[in-house]
Design a protein around this motif. Structure first.
Motif, PDB file in Angstrom:
ATOM      1  N   PRO A 117       0.804  -1.234   0.000  1.00 26.34           N
ATOM      2  CA  PRO A 117       0.000   0.000   0.000  1.00 26.34           C
ATOM      3  C   PRO A 117       0.832   1.276   0.000  1.00 26.34           C
ATOM      4  CG  PRO A 117      -0.074  -1.084   2.148  1.00 26.34           C
ATOM      5  CD  PRO A 117       0.569  -2.031   1.207  1.00 26.34           C
ATOM      6  N   HIS A 118       2.113   1.205   0.284  1.00 27.55           N
ATOM      7  CA  HIS A 118       2.961   2.386   0.276  1.00 27.55           C
ATOM      8  C   HIS A 118       3.513   2.693  -1.122  1.00 27.55           C
ATOM      9  CE1 HIS A 118       3.121   1.119   4.568  1.00 27.55           C
ATOM     10  NE2 HIS A 118       3.005   2.428   4.755  1.00 27.55           N
ATOM     11  N   SER A 119       3.132   1.915  -2.124  1.00 24.89           N
ATOM     12  CA  SER A 119       3.559   2.186  -3.498  1.00 24.89           C
ATOM     13  C   SER A 119       2.967   3.506  -3.970  1.00 24.89           C
ATOM     14  CB  SER A 119       3.112   1.041  -4.415  1.00 24.89           C
ATOM     15  OG  SER A 119       3.643  -0.195  -3.973  1.00 24.89           O
ATOM     16  N   ASN A 120       3.631   4.143  -4.947  1.00 23.02           N
ATOM     17  CA  ASN A 120       3.159   5.433  -5.436  1.00 23.02           C
ATOM     18  C   ASN A 120       3.203   5.498  -6.959  1.00 23.02           C
ATOM     19  OD1 ASN A 120       5.902   6.219  -6.183  1.00 23.02           O
ATOM     20  ND2 ASN A 120       6.267   6.534  -3.980  1.00 23.02           N
ATOM     21  N   ALA A 121       3.086   6.706  -7.515  1.00 21.50           N
ATOM     22  CA  ALA A 121       2.999   6.875  -8.971  1.00 21.50           C
ATOM     23  C   ALA A 121       4.332   6.665  -9.672  1.00 21.50           C
ATOM     24  CB  ALA A 121       2.462   8.267  -9.301  1.00 21.50           C
ATOM     25  N   TRP A 123       7.019   4.488  -7.991  1.00 22.16           N
ATOM     26  CA  TRP A 123       7.729   3.393  -7.344  1.00 22.16           C
ATOM     27  C   TRP A 123       6.712   2.432  -6.723  1.00 22.16           C
ATOM     28  CZ3 TRP A 123       7.601   1.729  -2.292  1.00 22.16           C
ATOM     29  CH2 TRP A 123       8.622   0.852  -1.870  1.00 22.16           C
ATOM     30  N   ALA A 124       7.091   1.134  -6.676  1.00 26.84           N
ATOM     31  CA  ALA A 124       6.176   0.154  -6.089  1.00 26.84           C
ATOM     32  C   ALA A 124       6.959  -0.974  -5.433  1.00 26.84           C
ATOM     33  CB  ALA A 124       5.234  -0.415  -7.149  1.00 26.84           C
ATOM     34  N   GLN A 125       6.265  -1.710  -4.586  1.00 24.83           N
ATOM     35  CA  GLN A 125       6.811  -2.901  -3.943  1.00 24.83           C
ATOM     36  C   GLN A 125       5.768  -4.002  -4.024  1.00 24.83           C
ATOM     37  OE1 GLN A 125       9.006  -2.759  -0.096  1.00 24.83           O
ATOM     38  NE2 GLN A 125       7.379  -4.128   0.673  1.00 24.83           N
ATOM     39  N   SER A 126       6.186  -5.171  -4.479  1.00 30.04           N
ATOM     40  CA  SER A 126       5.287  -6.331  -4.550  1.00 30.04           C
ATOM     41  C   SER A 126       5.685  -7.319  -3.470  1.00 30.04           C
ATOM     42  CB  SER A 126       5.374  -6.983  -5.933  1.00 30.04           C
ATOM     43  OG  SER A 126       4.891  -6.099  -6.930  1.00 30.04           O
ATOM     44  N   ASN A 127       4.703  -7.712  -2.662  1.00 32.46           N
ATOM     45  CA  ASN A 127       4.952  -8.576  -1.509  1.00 32.46           C
ATOM     46  C   ASN A 127       4.467  -9.995  -1.771  1.00 32.46           C
ATOM     47  OD1 ASN A 127       5.849  -6.270  -0.133  1.00 32.46           O
ATOM     48  ND2 ASN A 127       3.785  -5.831   0.647  1.00 32.46           N
ATOM     49  N   VAL A 128       5.311 -10.962  -1.491  1.00 34.72           N
ATOM     50  CA  VAL A 128       4.955 -12.376  -1.559  1.00 34.72           C
ATOM     51  C   VAL A 128       4.973 -12.911  -0.125  1.00 34.72           C
ATOM     52  CG1 VAL A 128       5.628 -14.650  -2.390  1.00 34.72           C
ATOM     53  CG2 VAL A 128       5.958 -12.637  -3.855  1.00 34.72           C
ATOM     54  N   THR A 129       3.833 -13.399   0.312  1.00 37.13           N
ATOM     55  CA  THR A 129       3.719 -13.934   1.666  1.00 37.13           C
ATOM     56  C   THR A 129       3.581 -15.447   1.599  1.00 37.13           C
ATOM     57  OG1 THR A 129       2.623 -11.916   2.415  1.00 37.13           O
ATOM     58  CG2 THR A 129       2.412 -13.865   3.822  1.00 37.13           C
ATOM     59  N   LEU A 130       4.458 -16.159   2.310  1.00 36.92           N
ATOM     60  CA  LEU A 130       4.426 -17.622   2.372  1.00 36.92           C
ATOM     61  C   LEU A 130       4.188 -18.055   3.821  1.00 36.92           C
ATOM     62  CD1 LEU A 130       7.470 -18.722   0.144  1.00 36.92           C
ATOM     63  CD2 LEU A 130       5.061 -18.589  -0.517  1.00 36.92           C
ATOM     64  N   THR A 232      -3.669  -9.460  -9.271  1.00 39.62           N
ATOM     65  CA  THR A 232      -4.818  -8.786  -9.837  1.00 39.62           C
ATOM     66  C   THR A 232      -5.449  -7.863  -8.804  1.00 39.62           C
ATOM     67  OG1 THR A 232      -6.165 -10.708  -9.288  1.00 39.62           O
ATOM     68  CG2 THR A 232      -5.331 -10.566 -11.531  1.00 39.62           C
ATOM     69  N   SER A 233      -6.297  -6.970  -9.292  1.00 40.82           N
ATOM     70  CA  SER A 233      -6.826  -5.889  -8.445  1.00 40.82           C
ATOM     71  C   SER A 233      -7.744  -6.368  -7.337  1.00 40.82           C
ATOM     72  CB  SER A 233      -7.583  -4.885  -9.323  1.00 40.82           C
ATOM     73  OG  SER A 233      -8.613  -5.537 -10.052  1.00 40.82           O
ATOM     74  N   ASP A 234      -8.135  -7.666  -7.338  1.00 45.82           N
ATOM     75  CA  ASP A 234      -9.064  -8.111  -6.300  1.00 45.82           C
ATOM     76  C   ASP A 234      -8.363  -8.497  -5.007  1.00 45.82           C
ATOM     77  OD1 ASP A 234      -7.801 -10.327  -7.292  1.00 45.82           O
ATOM     78  OD2 ASP A 234      -9.598 -11.548  -7.499  1.00 45.82           O
ATOM     79  N   HIS A 235      -7.020  -8.329  -4.965  1.00 49.86           N
ATOM     80  CA  HIS A 235      -6.323  -8.652  -3.734  1.00 49.86           C
ATOM     81  C   HIS A 235      -6.468  -7.513  -2.744  1.00 49.86           C
ATOM     82  CE1 HIS A 235      -4.605 -12.412  -5.037  1.00 49.86           C
ATOM     83  NE2 HIS A 235      -4.183 -11.834  -6.138  1.00 49.86           N
TER      84      HIS A 235
END
Length: 235
Positions: A117-121, A123-130, A232-235
């Motif tokens: 949620p701290h991503s912006n216009a 820069w972004a961060q994608s999180n993988v949770t295991l 996808t956007s439903d997460h």
């Protein structure tokens, strides 16, 4: 037909000059001799000469046409075949391939993917949770960020010890690919763990619909498990 052959045909056609004096002499000789007794009935001699002359002209005209048409195609059976026009094709944009069919749970392993949620216009961060309910003797996590424009790595991290993993980030097949591989002899303990990839991107609200990750692991018993998810956007 190559350029050398076309040039030879054109040169031969231009160099040809009809022998007018010889043709006129044949016409005069035919008119003076008249019809022979052994010649079967048919057109008058001057008509035959005119016909022969027309035939010669026709041959020359066909030759000139063949030379003129040599640059536009090849001849097949007396017909000039036009060069085929290549069909236009539009290459698929990078990173636009289908996300493979993935499952978020397999045996003791569960997974989820989400854009931080701290991503912006910019820069972004994608999180993988295991989450695993059993220790893992091997683990490879691969995160793929579709190259939607300006995507460039700015780093990565994981909640597990850094010394336990080999980490890489590279452009491959239209994706920025992050890979975390557990080193031999190390173990992933029971619990919830996070892997994150950070990157710049083109200005604007970036869609993560083409992004996905996979995680392949082995339990202490040797049985292999595999999970994955998209963003996808439903997460």
């Amino acid at each position: 037909m190559d350029d050398k052959l076309r040039e030879r045909l054109r040169t031969a056609a231009e160099a040809h000059r009809p022998d007018r004096e010889r043709m006129l002499a044949r016409v005069e000789r035919g008119m003076a001799e008249g019809p022979s007794a052994r010649t079967p009935p048919g057109p008058l001699p001057w008509l035959r000469v005119v016909g022969a002359t027309a035939a010669v002209c026709g041959v020359l005209a066909v030759g000139a046409y063949a030379v003129t048409s040599a640059g536009g195609g090849q001849t097949r059976g007396g017909q000039v075949a036009a060069s085929p026009v290549p069909s236009a094709s539009t290459p698929a944009p990078a990173g636009s391939g289908r996300v493979p069919e993935l499952r978020t749970e397999d045996g003791p392993l569960w997974a989820d993917g989400a854009v931080d949620p701290h991503s912006n216009a910019y820069w972004a961060q994608s999180n993988v949770t295991l989450r695993t309910t059993q220790p893992l003797s091997s683990l490879t996590v691969e995160l793929r960020i579709a190259q939607t424009g300006g995507v460039d790595t700015t780093g990565s991290w994981r909640s597990l010890p850094e010394r336990d993993f080999t980490v890489s980030a590279q452009e491959k097949g239209g994706y920025l690919v992050y890979r975390w591989t557990l080193k031999p002899g190390r173990t992933v303990p029971v619990g919830t763990h996070m892997f994150a990839g950070q990157y710049n991107h083109a200005e604007g609200d970036r869609s993560a619909d083409g992004d996905y990750f996979t995680a392949n692991a082995a339990r202490s018993t040797g049985q292999r498990v595999s999970v994955g998810d998209d963003f996808t956007s439903d997460h």
